[in-house]
Design a protein around this motif. Structure first.
Motif, PDB file in Angstrom:
ATOM      1  N   TYR A 197       0.818  -1.225   0.000  1.00 21.36           N
ATOM      2  CA  TYR A 197       0.000   0.000   0.000  1.00 21.36           C
ATOM      3  C   TYR A 197       0.851   1.275   0.000  1.00 21.36           C
ATOM      4  O   TYR A 197       0.313   2.376   0.040  1.00 21.36           O
ATOM      5  N   TYR A 217      -2.610   6.647   6.492  1.00 20.18           N
ATOM      6  CA  TYR A 217      -1.474   6.289   7.366  1.00 20.18           C
ATOM      7  C   TYR A 217      -0.305   5.775   6.526  1.00 20.18           C
ATOM      8  O   TYR A 217       0.834   6.203   6.704  1.00 20.18           O
ATOM      9  N   MET A 218      -0.592   4.861   5.611  1.00 19.69           N
ATOM     10  CA  MET A 218       0.471   4.331   4.744  1.00 19.69           C
ATOM     11  C   MET A 218       1.120   5.464   3.952  1.00 19.69           C
ATOM     12  O   MET A 218       2.329   5.464   3.709  1.00 19.69           O
ATOM     13  N   CYS A 237      -3.197   3.163  12.254  1.00 22.40           N
ATOM     14  CA  CYS A 237      -4.207   2.381  11.536  1.00 22.40           C
ATOM     15  C   CYS A 237      -5.530   2.576  12.269  1.00 22.40           C
ATOM     16  O   CYS A 237      -5.539   2.630  13.507  1.00 22.40           O
ATOM     17  N   SER A 238      -6.628   2.667  11.535  1.00 23.19           N
ATOM     18  CA  SER A 238      -7.922   2.873  12.213  1.00 23.19           C
ATOM     19  C   SER A 238      -8.281   1.676  13.095  1.00 23.19           C
ATOM     20  O   SER A 238      -9.028   1.818  14.070  1.00 23.19           O
ATOM     21  N   LEU A 239      -7.749   0.497  12.781  1.00 19.71           N
ATOM     22  CA  LEU A 239      -8.040  -0.673  13.624  1.00 19.71           C
ATOM     23  C   LEU A 239      -7.313  -0.572  14.965  1.00 19.71           C
ATOM     24  O   LEU A 239      -7.822  -1.015  15.991  1.00 19.71           O
ATOM     25  N   CYS A 290     -11.560  -1.152   9.116  1.00 22.84           N
ATOM     26  CA  CYS A 290     -10.542  -0.399   8.370  1.00 22.84           C
ATOM     27  C   CYS A 290     -11.259   0.755   7.680  1.00 22.84           C
ATOM     28  O   CYS A 290     -12.174   0.528   6.879  1.00 22.84           O
ATOM     29  N   CYS A 348      -5.006   4.910   1.845  1.00 22.69           N
ATOM     30  CA  CYS A 348      -4.814   4.820   3.306  1.00 22.69           C
ATOM     31  C   CYS A 348      -3.967   6.022   3.762  1.00 22.69           C
ATOM     32  O   CYS A 348      -2.791   6.127   3.396  1.00 22.69           O
ATOM     33  N   VAL A 379     -10.453   2.516   5.309  1.00 23.78           N
ATOM     34  CA  VAL A 379     -10.278   2.546   3.853  1.00 23.78           C
ATOM     35  C   VAL A 379     -11.195   1.510   3.185  1.00 23.78           C
ATOM     36  O   VAL A 379     -11.974   1.837   2.276  1.00 23.78           O
ATOM     37  N   GLU A 403     -11.286  -7.129   4.481  1.00 27.13           N
ATOM     38  CA  GLU A 403     -11.656  -6.013   5.370  1.00 27.13           C
ATOM     39  C   GLU A 403     -12.843  -5.227   4.806  1.00 27.13           C
ATOM     40  O   GLU A 403     -13.363  -4.332   5.472  1.00 27.13           O
ATOM     41  N   ASN A 444      -3.246  -6.304  12.630  1.00 23.92           N
ATOM     42  CA  ASN A 444      -3.485  -4.849  12.645  1.00 23.92           C
ATOM     43  C   ASN A 444      -3.979  -4.451  14.035  1.00 23.92           C
ATOM     44  O   ASN A 444      -5.153  -4.134  14.252  1.00 23.92           O
TER      45      ASN A 444
HETATM   46  S1  SF4 Z   1      -5.551   0.224   4.890  1.00 19.25           S
HETATM   47 FE1  SF4 Z   1      -4.739   1.632   6.441  1.00 19.25          FE
HETATM   48  S2  SF4 Z   1      -6.440   1.933   7.921  1.00 19.25           S
HETATM   49 FE2  SF4 Z   1      -6.916   0.108   6.665  1.00 19.25          FE
HETATM   50  S3  SF4 Z   1      -6.167  -1.663   7.851  1.00 19.25           S
HETATM   51 FE3  SF4 Z   1      -4.514  -1.051   6.418  1.00 19.25          FE
HETATM   52  S4  SF4 Z   1      -3.255   0.377   7.607  1.00 19.25           S
HETATM   53 FE4  SF4 Z   1      -5.205   0.212   8.684  1.00 19.25          FE
END
Ligand code: SF4
Length: 323
Positions: A25, A266-267, A85-87, A171, A264, A173, A199, A113
């Motif tokens: 990602y 965060y990524m 990460c939202s998780l 998640c 995402c 996203v 997810e 996660n």
């Molecule tokens: S895409 Fe981003 S928010 Fe979704 S699980 Fe992966 S790191 Fe977490």
């Protein structure tokens, strides 16, 4: 500028005997400078087995923590400490612990996660690529708590016809994909193969021809002779898909979001500049207390053992650790 930066990163990497691991990602420029690109299981295995003194993980922080837990003597760097990460945000330790304590007899299966603290109160970890083999290894008579991703948990419960208690995390996203828009897109492209990450919401998964981890979806694009694929996962995956199959049309599954992207946040905090700085300064590095490393390693190593085909023991009941 990018060329100079790429050269500088490669030189630093050599000088410091560092290895760069990147998730699918990440942006294309980061994937292209990495020594290894993969999903969270692959990165955890590569990080654990690396002979480099420094592992820089361009992904999100829980991935780097997993490498540190599996290989505590390594220096593990991240380009940006805020890449969460939202998780992880959706599973605070105190609440997760209370939930866990309400069901002491259950086996707590936790998606990778998650924070190191949540791993420390879990029995086994799973990733989206090994979740099915992890659940299959749990004795039928044992109940299962699954978290923090409710969609992956729901998918597994349905697949195994096995009830599971699910934590209400998601998640941010993957839940943006729109089932009604996907339906319309499929009608417009009846020959396209629909690929979805577990997810995603059930409305997306029900329409998918293949549900799987990023590696599984890549494998499908690599081997399936179809010429069109509709993809319901984070957009970074398209870089490797295009490299593998320049002859096919890749269509992003539509999202309910103003930017129209499955991105995402965060990524995407990671950049080449931050990677260069992290290698130069050897910061930010992952630091976890010795106690947390030991506690979290139990569930993570149980996952690795099951993945390596070993037989594992399961605890009879949950005893809360003193964290
Ligand atoms: S895409 Fe981003 S928010 Fe979704 S699980 Fe992966 S790191 Fe977490």
């Amino acid at each position: 500028m990018n060329e100079q930066l790429v050269t500088a990163i490669k030189e630093l990497k050599e000088q410091k005997n560092a290895q760069i691991l990147a998730h699918y990602y990440e942006t294309a420029d980061i994937q292209d400078i990495a020594d290894e690109v993969g999903d969270s299981l692959y990165l955890a295995q590569k990080g654990r087995d690396s002979e480099a003194g420094i592992v820089l993980l361009a992904g999100v922080v829980f991935m780097a923590e997993s490498v540190k837990i599996l290989s505590p003597n390594k220096k593990v760097l991240v380009p940006d400490r805020e890449a969460s990460c939202s998780l992880v945000h959706g599973s605070p330790y105190a609440e997760y612990l209370s939930w866990r304590q309400e069901h002491p007899e259950a086996i707590a299966v936790t998606y990778i996660n998650s924070s190191a603290e949540i791993k420390a109160i879990s029995d086994v970890i799973c990733t989206s690529s090994n979740a099915e083999s992890i659940v299959a290894s749990i004795p039928k008579e044992r109940s299962i708590l699954f978290g923090p991703d409710k969609n992956l948990g729901h998918y597994l419960a349905k697949k195994f016809s096995r009830p599971m208690l699910l934590w209400e995390g998601e998640c941010e996203v993957h839940v943006m994909f729109s089932a009604s828009e996907l339906h319309r897109l499929r009608s417009a492209h009846p020959d396209a193969v629909v690929l979805a990450h577990p997810e995603c919401n059930e409305g997306i998964l029900q329409q998918a021809d293949v549900v799987g981890s990023t590696s599984r979806l890549l494998k499908e694009v690599h081997t399936n002779p179809a010429k069109q694929f509709i993809v319901a996962t984070e957009e970074g995956i398209f870089h490797q898909m295009r490299k593998m199959r320049p002859d096919v049309e890749l269509i992003q599954s539509p999202v309910d979001d103003s930017c129209g992207c499955a991105h995402c946040p965060y990524m995407k905090l990671n950049t080449l500049e931050k990677i260069y700085d992290a290698l130069r300064t050897e910061e930010p590095k992952i630091h976890l207390s010795q106690e947390l490393l030991e506690l979290a390693s139990v569930s993570l190593n149980r996952m690795m053992d099951i993945t390596d085909g070993k037989t594992v023991d399961w605890p009879e009941s949950f005893v809360p650790p003193q964290l």
